[in-house]
Scaffold this motif. Structure first.
Motif, mmCIF file in Angstrom:
data_model
loop_
_atom_site.group_PDB
_atom_site.id
_atom_site.type_symbol
_atom_site.label_atom_id
_atom_site.label_comp_id
_atom_site.label_asym_id
_atom_site.label_seq_id
_atom_site.Cartn_x
_atom_site.Cartn_y
_atom_site.Cartn_z
ATOM 1 N N ALA A 128 -1.144 5.155 -21.348
ATOM 2 C CA ALA A 128 -1.680 6.514 -21.459
ATOM 3 C C ALA A 128 -2.312 6.959 -20.151
ATOM 4 N N GLN A 129 -3.044 6.052 -19.509
ATOM 5 C CA GLN A 129 -3.673 6.383 -18.230
ATOM 6 C C GLN A 129 -2.633 6.646 -17.149
ATOM 7 N N PHE A 130 -1.685 5.725 -17.012
ATOM 8 C CA PHE A 130 -0.723 5.791 -15.921
ATOM 9 C C PHE A 130 0.354 6.845 -16.160
ATOM 10 N N GLY A 131 0.716 7.063 -17.421
ATOM 11 C CA GLY A 131 1.829 7.952 -17.701
ATOM 12 C C GLY A 131 1.467 9.337 -18.184
ATOM 13 N N MET A 132 0.364 9.469 -18.943
ATOM 14 C CA MET A 132 0.109 10.738 -19.627
ATOM 15 C C MET A 132 -1.114 11.497 -19.127
ATOM 16 N N SER A 133 -1.840 10.965 -18.147
ATOM 17 C CA SER A 133 -3.036 11.661 -17.666
ATOM 18 C C SER A 133 -2.701 13.045 -17.109
ATOM 19 N N ALA A 134 -1.644 13.125 -16.310
ATOM 20 C CA ALA A 134 -1.270 14.413 -15.724
ATOM 21 C C ALA A 134 -0.741 15.370 -16.793
ATOM 22 N N VAL A 135 -0.017 14.845 -17.764
ATOM 23 C CA VAL A 135 0.480 15.687 -18.869
ATOM 24 C C VAL A 135 -0.694 16.265 -19.643
ATOM 25 N N TRP A 136 -1.688 15.398 -19.927
ATOM 26 C CA TRP A 136 -2.893 15.892 -20.603
ATOM 27 C C TRP A 136 -3.585 16.961 -19.758
ATOM 28 N N LEU A 151 0.831 -1.201 0.000
ATOM 29 C CA LEU A 151 0.000 0.000 0.000
ATOM 30 C C LEU A 151 0.866 1.252 0.000
ATOM 31 N N LEU A 152 1.887 1.274 0.853
ATOM 32 C CA LEU A 152 2.787 2.427 0.906
ATOM 33 C C LEU A 152 3.572 2.573 -0.387
ATOM 34 N N LEU A 153 3.999 1.462 -0.962
ATOM 35 C CA LEU A 153 4.709 1.509 -2.242
ATOM 36 C C LEU A 153 3.828 2.070 -3.345
ATOM 37 N N MET A 154 2.568 1.658 -3.389
ATOM 38 C CA MET A 154 1.680 2.128 -4.437
ATOM 39 C C MET A 154 1.324 3.594 -4.272
ATOM 40 N N VAL A 155 1.244 4.061 -3.019
ATOM 41 C CA VAL A 155 1.055 5.503 -2.803
ATOM 42 C C VAL A 155 2.245 6.260 -3.374
ATOM 43 N N GLY A 156 3.450 5.753 -3.097
ATOM 44 C CA GLY A 156 4.645 6.400 -3.630
ATOM 45 C C GLY A 156 4.698 6.364 -5.143
ATOM 46 N N ASN A 157 4.362 5.232 -5.741
ATOM 47 C CA ASN A 157 4.413 5.116 -7.194
ATOM 48 C C ASN A 157 3.339 5.961 -7.854
ATOM 49 N N GLY A 158 2.125 5.920 -7.308
ATOM 50 C CA GLY A 158 1.045 6.714 -7.878
ATOM 51 C C GLY A 158 1.294 8.199 -7.780
ATOM 52 N N LEU A 159 1.921 8.631 -6.684
ATOM 53 C CA LEU A 159 2.186 10.054 -6.505
ATOM 54 C C LEU A 159 3.297 10.534 -7.421
ATOM 55 N N GLN A 160 4.394 9.774 -7.525
ATOM 56 C CA GLN A 160 5.504 10.263 -8.345
ATOM 57 C C GLN A 160 5.144 10.283 -9.834
ATOM 58 N N GLY A 161 4.298 9.341 -10.268
ATOM 59 C CA GLY A 161 3.919 9.322 -11.672
ATOM 60 C C GLY A 161 3.112 10.550 -12.069
ATOM 61 N N THR A 162 2.082 10.872 -11.291
ATOM 62 C CA THR A 162 1.249 12.033 -11.591
ATOM 63 C C THR A 162 2.010 13.331 -11.350
ATOM 64 N N LEU A 163 2.806 13.363 -10.287
ATOM 65 C CA LEU A 163 3.560 14.560 -9.934
ATOM 66 C C LEU A 163 4.521 14.974 -11.043
ATOM 67 N N LEU A 164 5.199 14.018 -11.657
ATOM 68 C CA LEU A 164 6.133 14.359 -12.726
ATOM 69 C C LEU A 164 5.416 14.997 -13.913
ATOM 70 N N GLY A 165 4.208 14.501 -14.218
ATOM 71 C CA GLY A 165 3.454 15.094 -15.312
ATOM 72 C C GLY A 165 3.124 16.546 -15.061
ATOM 73 N N VAL A 166 2.768 16.884 -13.812
ATOM 74 C CA VAL A 166 2.456 18.272 -13.462
ATOM 75 C C VAL A 166 3.729 19.108 -13.391
#
Length: 423
Positions: free
Chosen positions: A216-224, A16-31
Motif C-alpha cells: 500500500a505504501q509503495f504502490g498506492m500512496s500516489a493514487v491515494w 542509489l541511481l536504481l532506487m531513484v529510478g524505481n521510486g520515481l516511476q512508482g509514484t509517477l504512475l500513480g499521479v
C-alpha cells in the motif's frame, strides 16, 4: 564504514541511481494514472502487478544468474527496466501499464538479487553488518530523493519518464566497470511453509500482513494522494515522509528489540502504527497530520519486517535461519500482491480514507494476534535471543540471507564471549 565504501562504492552508487529510478516511476504512475482518468480498480491492478513480477523474479533470478552469470543478468534486466519506463507515456493504457509493471517488478527483483550477492561477496565477517546497514540507507535515500524530482517536474509530460530511464541506464555502468570480481552464487533452499508455520505462527501471519501494508505504501500512496486532492508536491512530501520514517525508526526499534520480549515489542509497534493509521483516517484535509501519520506508519511497518525475522530466528537453529528466510519472503510477497487490490477496493467503497483504513486494520490486527500468541507459549529468554539485523521489505532474498548471516555471526560471537567468561 569507510572500508565498506572503499570496496563497494560502485555497487552502492549504482543501487542509489536504481532506487531513484524505481521510486520515481512508482509514484509517477500513480499521479499520471489519475491524469489519464484511470479508475481506482485499474490503478490497483497496475500497482499489484509490480509485486507479481517481483515475487516471480525472486524465484527465477537465481537460476538465471547460475546459467549466464551476474554481469549478463544485471545488464539485461537493467536494460529492460529502462526500456519499459520510457514506454509508459507512449502506451497510455491500463493493460500495457500492468504488463510493464510485471516486467519491471521481475527485473528489479533480479537486479536486487544480483547486486546484493555482490555486496555479500565483497563484505567479510567484520564489516558485513555495516555493509548491510549502508546498503539499506542507500535504498531508502534513493526513494526519498526520487520524490524530490517528482515535486519539481510535470507528471503530464515525458521528462519525468525520461529521467528514471536515463538513471537506470547509467546505474549499471559503475558496477560493470568496477574491478570487483563477480561472486559465485549459491542460494539456500527455502524451508517448507508448513514447517515454518509450526515454528513461528506469528512470523508467518505478521509477514503476510506487512506485505499488504508495504505494498500500500509503495504502490498506492500516489493514487491515494490524487484522490484526496493533494498537489504533486504534497504527494511527493507524503511519500518521502513514509520512507524517512522507515529509515529513522529502524535502528531505535532494533536496539530495543535486543533487550525485551520481541512479541511485546511487535505488539506495541504494530499498535502504534495502527493508531497512526487511524489518525490519518480521521485527518481528512489536514496535510501536516496526514504526513505525520504516513511517517509513523512507514516508521513502524518497515522495522516490523526485520523484527519478525529476528523473532522467528529466536526459535531456529543457526543452520535453519537462511532456509526460513525464503519462506518468510514468499509469504510477504503474497501479501504484497493482494495489498494494492484490497486498498483499491476499499478506496472505491469508502473513498480515499480507505487507504488509511486498510493499514489500520492490518496493523491493529497484527498487534492483537501478537497479544494472543503471548498466551500460547512462553517467550524465549532475552539473553538467549539473537541480535536484530536491519532489512527492509524492498530487499531481495539475498539481502535477507545477508541479514541472517549478520544475525548468526553476532550470535556466535556472543556465545564465544560467554564461554570465555565462564571459563
Amino acid at each position: 564504514m569507510f572500508q565498506v565504501l572503499g570496496s563497494s562504492w560502485a555497487l552502492l552508487l549504482g543501487m542509489l541511481l536504481l532506487m531513484v529510478g524505481n521510486g520515481l516511476q512508482g509514484t509517477l504512475l500513480g499521479v499520471r494514472g489519475s491524469l489519464e482518468d484511470f479508475s481506482t480498480l485499474s490503478m490497483s491492478i497496475i500497482m499489484s502487478a509490480y509485486f507479481v513480477g517481483f515475487l516471480g523474479g525472486s524465484r527465477l533470478a537465481p537460476a538465471m544468474i547460475r546459467r549466464v552469470g551476474h554481469v549478463r543478468v544485471f545488464a539485461a534486466l537493467a536494460s529492460f527496466i529502462s526500456a519499459v519506463i520510457i514506454l509508459y507515456p507512449t502506451l497510455v493504457n491500463p493493460v500495457a501499464w500492468a504488463l510493464g509493471r510485471v516486467v519491471i517488478g521481475f527485473c528489479f527483483s533480479g537486479v536486487y538479487v544480483t547486486a546484493e550477492s555482490w555486496l555479500n561477496h565483497s563484505a567479510n565477517n567484520e564489516n558485513r553488518g555495516k555493509a548491510l546497514s549502508l546498503y539499506m540507507i542507500v535504498q531508502m535515500s534513493g526513494i526519498v530523493a526520487a520524490q524530490g524530482l517528482l515535486a519539481w517536474g510535470d507528471p503530464s509530460g515525458f521528462i519525468l519518464f525520461i529521467i528514471p530511464s536515463v538513471l537506470v541506464s547509467i546505474s549499471f555502468a559503475p558496477i560493470l566497470l568496477s574491478v570487483s570480481p563477480t561472486p559465485a552464487f549459491d542460494r539456500t533452499k527455502p524451508m517448507s511453509l508448513l514447517e515454518l508455520w509450526r515454528i513461528s505462527p506469528l512470523g508467518c501471519v505478521g509477514m503476510f500482513m506487512l506485505g499488504g501494508v508495504f505494498a500500500a505504501q509503495f504502490g498506492m500512496s500516489a493514487v491515494w494522494g490524487t484522490q484526496a486532492g493533494l498537489s504533486v508536491k504534497e504527494i511527493s512530501v507524503f511519500v518521502a515522509a513514509v520512507y524517512v520514517g522507515a529509515l529513522v525508526l529502524q535502528y531505535p526499534i532494533g536496539w530495543i528489540s535486543d533487550m525485551m520480549d520481541r512479541r511485546q515489542l511487535i505488539m506495541i509497534v504494530a499498535a502504534f502504527g495502527g493508531t497512526a493509521a487511524l489518525c490519518g483516517y480521521f485527518a481528512e484535509g489536514d496535510f501536516l497530520l496526514l504526513t505525520i501519520s504516513g511517517a509513523l506508519i512507514g516508521g513502524t511497518s518497515n522495522p516490523l519486517y526485520a523484527l519478525l525475522i529476528a523473532y522467528t530466528n529466536d526459535f531456529l537453529e543457526h543452520d535453519d535461519m537462511a532456509a526460513a528466510s525464503g519462506g518468510l519472503i514468499f509469504i510477504n510477497g503474497v501479501g504484497a500482491v493482494s495489498g494494492p487490490l484490497l486498498v483499491g477496493w476499499l478506496m472505491s467503497v469508502i473513498g480515499p480514507s480507505g487507504y488509511f483504513a486498510y493499514s489500520a486494520v492490518l496493523m491493529l490486527g497484527l498487534a492483537a494476534y501478537a497479544l494472543w500468541r503471548m498466551s500460547r507459549r512462553p517467550a524465549p529468554i532475552v539473553e538467549g535471543t539473537g541480535a536484530y539485523a536491519p532489512v527492509f521489505p524492498s530487499a531481495s532474498p539475498v539481502a535477507v540471507e545477508l541479514a541472517q548471516e549478520v544475525f548468526i555471526e553476532t550470535a556466535l560471537r556472543e556465545e564465544e564471549e560467554a564461554a570465555r567468561q565462564d571459563s
